[in-house]
Design a protein around this motif. Structure first.
Motif, short mmCIF file in Angstrom:
data_model
loop_
_atom_site.label_atom_id
_atom_site.label_comp_id
_atom_site.label_asym_id
_atom_site.label_seq_id
_atom_site.Cartn_x
_atom_site.Cartn_y
_atom_site.Cartn_z
N THR A 1 -0.87 -24.13 0.04
CA THR A 1 0.52 -23.36 -0.24
C THR A 1 0.99 -23.86 -1.51
OG1 THR A 1 1.35 -24.23 2.08
CG2 THR A 1 3.07 -23.54 0.45
N SER B 1 3.21 -23.01 -5.19
CA SER B 1 4.15 -22.86 -5.99
C SER B 1 3.99 -22.78 -7.40
CB SER B 1 5.48 -23.65 -5.41
OG SER B 1 5.12 -24.99 -5.94
N LEU C 1 5.28 -22.41 3.07
CA LEU C 1 6.05 -21.46 2.13
C LEU C 1 7.52 -21.58 2.02
CD1 LEU C 1 3.58 -18.55 3.05
CD2 LEU C 1 3.58 -20.04 0.93
N SER D 1 8.47 -24.83 0.46
CA SER D 1 8.07 -24.63 -1.23
C SER D 1 9.05 -23.77 -1.86
CB SER D 1 6.61 -24.13 -1.38
OG SER D 1 5.80 -25.15 -0.86
N SER D 2 9.32 -22.65 -1.32
CA SER D 2 10.43 -21.73 -1.88
C SER D 2 11.77 -22.11 -2.16
CB SER D 2 10.25 -20.21 -1.27
OG SER D 2 10.74 -20.59 0.15
N ASN E 1 11.03 -24.36 -5.26
CA ASN E 1 10.39 -23.55 -6.59
C ASN E 1 10.37 -22.25 -6.27
OD1 ASN E 1 9.59 -26.23 -7.71
ND2 ASN E 1 8.40 -26.57 -5.90
N ARG F 1 8.27 -18.79 -6.78
CA ARG F 1 6.92 -18.74 -6.66
C ARG F 1 6.44 -17.60 -8.02
NH1 ARG F 1 7.62 -18.94 -1.41
NH2 ARG F 1 7.32 -16.76 -1.15
N PRO G 1 4.07 -11.34 -4.87
CA PRO G 1 4.04 -12.64 -4.81
C PRO G 1 2.73 -13.51 -4.93
CG PRO G 1 5.60 -11.90 -3.09
CD PRO G 1 4.80 -10.93 -3.50
N GLU H 1 0.59 -15.85 -3.59
CA GLU H 1 0.82 -17.46 -2.63
C GLU H 1 -0.50 -17.89 -2.24
OE1 GLU H 1 2.80 -15.42 0.77
OE2 GLU H 1 4.80 -15.53 -0.43
N GLU I 1 6.99 -16.37 -13.74
CA GLU I 1 6.96 -17.62 -13.03
C GLU I 1 8.16 -18.16 -13.45
OE1 GLU I 1 3.69 -20.04 -14.18
OE2 GLU I 1 4.13 -20.09 -16.36
#
Length: 240
Positions: free
Chosen positions: A45, A47, A138, A141-142, A145, A147, A162, A164, A239
């Protein structure tokens, strides 16, 4: 010394009579270690600031192959877990907790075959463990952060793509991770890879070349707002 070298050195030290048959087994410990490494690499995963990899690994062997490991199964499991932990540190991956490896027998697995199931588990507030699905990872993480992504200009405005995964192939061919149906783009044009906490782009011998901010490259690290040109088709890297 690499994590794999240390693991192999440990296995070589197990030369007692009770485990001598292990080294005559058609399934060798180093093969399992490499399969675990592939499982880690393929279940990430990503980020901008970290890459989360699984911390639970279940190894399934045919019962006849598994039999050779039974005398030292716990030692092998522990050392494989240490190997994965060192490997994650070497590659700057994040695990939610120290990895665990469990070896089991399964009659459905053919002889001389290794099957690995990798999962990401986080410890709940009351000490219970919960398996996180890829979607949940995901989302988690999102929330922390934003991505990385590519922006492609279309007639309907910018189209976000994205990023990923830590390994993405880009091209016109339908077997790419990112498919760009443009005649200027080669069937297998470029590759994006996340390493040393940055995305890198590598040209795959494309016909019209890969350019970063107007300069042709064979490989280059990407920074926020860099303009990638794939034979003239432009994408903006974002980013953070």
């Amino acid at each position: 010394m690499s994590a794999l070298s240390r693991f192999e050195q440990f296995m070589e030290s197990l030369v007692e009579d009770s485990v001598a048959r292990l080294f005559r087994s058609p399934v060798q410990p180093a093969e399992i270690a490499k399969r675990l490494e592939r499982a880690m690499e393929s279940h990430q995963t990503i980020s901008v600031r970290r890459v989360i990899v699984p911390n639970i690994y279940r190894v399934f062997l045919n019962p006849r192959d598994f039999m050779a490991f039974q005398p030292i199964r716990k030692e092998v499991e522990r050392e494989m877990a240490n190997y994965l932990n060192e490997l994650a540190n070497e590659r700057q991956f994040t695990m939610l907790e120290h990895p665990r490896v469990e070896m089991s027998e399964d009659s459905a697995v053919p002889r001389r075959t290794i099957q690995v199931v990798a999962e990401t588990v986080e410890r709940g507030s009351e000490g219970a463990t919960q398996v996180m699905t890829a979607t949940a990872q995901l989302q988690s993480s999102s929330q922390q952060n934003q991505r990385a992504l590519l922006l492609l200009e279309t007639t309907n405005g910018p189209h976000p793509i994205p990023l990923e995964s830590t390994l993405l192939n880009i091209g016109r061919g339908l077997n790419n991770d990112i498919i760009l149906e443009d005649t200027r783009v080669s069937r297998h044009h470029a590759q994006l890879r996340y390493k040393t906490r940055r995305f890198w782009i590598t040209d795959l011998g494309s016909t019209n070349g890969t350019f970063i901010n107007g300069e042709r490259i064979s490989e280059a690290a990407l920074g926020d707002q860099d303009v990638i040109s794939l034979g003239g088709l432009e994408l903006l890297f974002r980013e953070g």
